[in-house]
Write a protein that holds these residues in place. Structure first.
Motif, PDB file in Angstrom:
ATOM      1  N   GLU A 258      48.172  35.325  42.481  1.00 35.96           N
ATOM      2  CA  GLU A 258      48.166  35.579  41.069  1.00 35.96           C
ATOM      3  C   GLU A 258      46.926  35.873  40.527  1.00 35.96           C
ATOM      4  OE1 GLU A 258      51.066  35.474  39.409  1.00 35.96           O
ATOM      5  OE2 GLU A 258      52.199  34.984  41.215  1.00 35.96           O
ATOM      6  N   VAL A 259      46.548  37.114  41.046  1.00 33.78           N
ATOM      7  CA  VAL A 259      45.175  37.453  40.706  1.00 33.78           C
ATOM      8  C   VAL A 259      45.311  39.124  40.288  1.00 33.78           C
ATOM      9  CG1 VAL A 259      43.685  36.040  42.118  1.00 33.78           C
ATOM     10  CG2 VAL A 259      44.324  38.125  43.088  1.00 33.78           C
ATOM     11  N   PRO A 260      44.356  39.584  39.354  1.00 34.98           N
ATOM     12  CA  PRO A 260      44.630  40.884  38.956  1.00 34.98           C
ATOM     13  C   PRO A 260      43.770  41.889  40.329  1.00 34.98           C
ATOM     14  CG  PRO A 260      42.602  40.056  37.891  1.00 34.98           C
ATOM     15  CD  PRO A 260      43.493  38.777  38.609  1.00 34.98           C
ATOM     16  N   ILE A 261      44.600  43.174  40.490  1.00 26.32           N
ATOM     17  CA  ILE A 261      44.224  43.766  41.578  1.00 26.32           C
ATOM     18  C   ILE A 261      44.159  45.083  41.244  1.00 26.32           C
ATOM     19  CG2 ILE A 261      44.802  44.602  43.782  1.00 26.32           C
ATOM     20  CD1 ILE A 261      46.370  41.941  44.143  1.00 26.32           C
ATOM     21  N   ASN A 262      43.014  45.957  41.740  1.00 26.36           N
ATOM     22  CA  ASN A 262      42.782  47.237  41.251  1.00 26.36           C
ATOM     23  C   ASN A 262      42.518  48.099  42.467  1.00 26.36           C
ATOM     24  OD1 ASN A 262      40.272  46.828  42.030  1.00 26.36           O
ATOM     25  ND2 ASN A 262      39.236  47.643  40.259  1.00 26.36           N
ATOM     26  N   ASN A 263      42.855  47.661  43.633  1.00 25.29           N
ATOM     27  CA  ASN A 263      42.536  48.313  44.740  1.00 25.29           C
ATOM     28  C   ASN A 263      43.521  47.911  46.032  1.00 25.29           C
ATOM     29  OD1 ASN A 263      41.472  49.380  47.519  1.00 25.29           O
ATOM     30  ND2 ASN A 263      39.242  49.568  46.522  1.00 25.29           N
ATOM     31  N   ASP A 264      44.644  48.668  46.216  1.00 25.07           N
ATOM     32  CA  ASP A 264      45.523  48.102  47.180  1.00 25.07           C
ATOM     33  C   ASP A 264      45.107  48.164  48.501  1.00 25.07           C
ATOM     34  OD1 ASP A 264      47.692  48.107  45.653  1.00 25.07           O
ATOM     35  OD2 ASP A 264      48.408  49.900  45.931  1.00 25.07           O
TER      36      ASP A 264
END
Length: 435
Positions: A258-264
């Motif tokens: 449940e964390v934000p992610i900007n890089n797959d």
């Protein structure tokens, strides 16, 4: 003064800066009852003397202290004057709020600036950003962040780029789709991150192409997707990353979906504690790394480059004297390199307390002080399945109150000048685990 003008950035910030709202004159700084030396320059009070932080910063001269009373300040602050200190009277109640419309809470373009005892939140870019000039050879020299809380910013929490001679300490970062703490594109970096806490981020620490006299010590990294990730990449100058010390850290339970992610790309390594990706001659020692399910401490290549370019290979890294327990995926200790016929390439593991490893018997395959094996197995790609997609950074729950800077109301101004970055690694202790 050696001010650097970034007129377009400054104009954009000034165009949207608003008067500080909800300010009061209260202080929780307290007094020790001892005689403190006077500050080196003037004290510029917000909002008593200046209605906004930006107005006070613009009026400040080197050596001055900008002292901010509790309140929510809806502005983005740009700093272009050297050797000033920006300090809140209460870390938890002096809040620079980007309202999810402004890029940076505080952006520093000048040498020797210290930021203390305040919160930066809800910016689309970064909470606190120290940066040299992208278009010239200017390397920002001298920076410090102390008792700073950064949360729910759209990129990094506390970010130093193209900068050297810095200290980030006693600070907290949460809710970032990249990392809570970042030092990038510097060699030498001459910097320390110490006594910080990172949680609920994609990465606790990230540092691309940051090398030499760089210490990440005595801190806690928990409940992120990944804990600590120094790395080599093409997106910044000065590759490869290397010559960093990671010591005395408690890195645990970095399996948070449940964390934000900007890089797959990093989702392939979700659930990892410390991972050196394409780094050179780093030292990982005296860390307690537990409960990171995919892997606790990993040294791997960085394969994600343009077609035709070889991977950034991990070379000469040392993993010595750590506790690494509780991985159920690849292993507590991991070494994964390209199939180059070069064997372990100087990477070594010794005196670690661990249960599982890849390859098996890693301290015999890649020993310190002796040649390593030549035939390293290929990793099971099924174990690199994508982690969860993450959440919106705006939705991460705000953190609880964090410890205040002692004597914020009375401590003298201490700009980030004449810093000496010298750490006795031998004196660092292995941290205790959960009570």
């Amino acid at each position: 003064m050696r001010n650097r003008t970034h007129l377009s950035a400054l104009a954009a910030v000034l165009a949207v800066a608003l008067l500080a709202l909800g300010c009061s004159s209260g202080s929780t700084g307290g007094s020790t009852g001892t005689s403190e030396p006077a500050a080196s320059g003037a004290v510029l009070r917000v909002p008593q003397d200046y209605p906004t932080i930006q107005a006070a910063v613009d009026a400040a001269q080197p050596g001055d202290l900008v002292l901010i009373s509790p309140g929510v300040y809806r502005e983005g602050v740009v700093v272009q004057t050297e050797d000033i200190v920006i300090r809140g009277l209460d870390r938890n109640e002096v809040i620079i709020d980007g309202e999810f419309t402004r890029d940076n809470g505080i952006k520093v373009f000048a040498d020797g600036v210290a930021v203390e005892n305040l919160t930066v939140r809800n910016n689309t870019g970064n909470g606190l950003f120290f940066t040299g000039d992208y278009d010239s050879d200017y390397v920002l020299t001298g920076y410090r962040a102390s008792y700073v809380t950064a949360y729910n910013n759209g990129d990094y929490g506390i970010y130093a780029f193209n900068a050297r001679l810095g200290i980030i300490e006693h600070s907290y970062g949460s809710g970032h789709p990249d990392s809570a703490f970042y030092i990038g594109q510097c060699n030498p970096c001459d910097a320390i991150i110490r006594d910080v806490l990172a949680e609920n981020n994609m990465l606790g620490y990230s540092g691309t192409n940051s090398s030499t006299n760089l210490y990440l010590i005595d801190s806690e990294w928990r409940n992120n997707m990944i804990g600590i990730v120094p790395n080599s990449q093409d997106g910044e100058k000065l590759a490869p990353q290397g010559h960093m010390v990671i010591a005395g850290n408690y890195v645990h339970d970095n399996n948070n979906p449940e964390v934000p992610i900007n890089n797959d790309t990093y989702r392939l390594a979700s659930g990892t504690g410390i991972i050196i990706t394409g780094g050179v001659e780093n030292l990982v020692t005296k860390n307690r790394v537990e409960g990171n399910l995919r892997g606790n401490i990993a040294v791997i290549l960085w394969p994600f480059r343009d077609p035709g370019l070889p991977p950034f290979e991990a070379i000469g890294n040392r993993v010595v004297g750590n506790i690494a327990r509780g991985a159920t995926g690849i292993g507590d200790l991991v070494l994964w390199l390209a199939d180059s016929g070069q064997g372990v390439q100087g990477n070594c593991f010794a005196d670690n307390d661990f249960l599982t490893s890849f390859p098996a018997d890693i301290e015999q395959v890649a020993p310190c002080g002796a040649p390593g094996g030549k035939d390293l197995p290929d990793i099971d790609l099924d174990k690199l399945a994508m982690g969860p997609p993450g959440v919106d950074y705006k939705s991460v729950v705000a953190p609880p109150p964090q410890p205040n800077m002692p004597d914020a109301a009375t401590a003298p101004a201490r700009p980030a000048t004449d810093l000496v970055i010298d750490v006795d690694v031998e004196a660092i202790a292995l941290p205790p685990g959960k009570g």
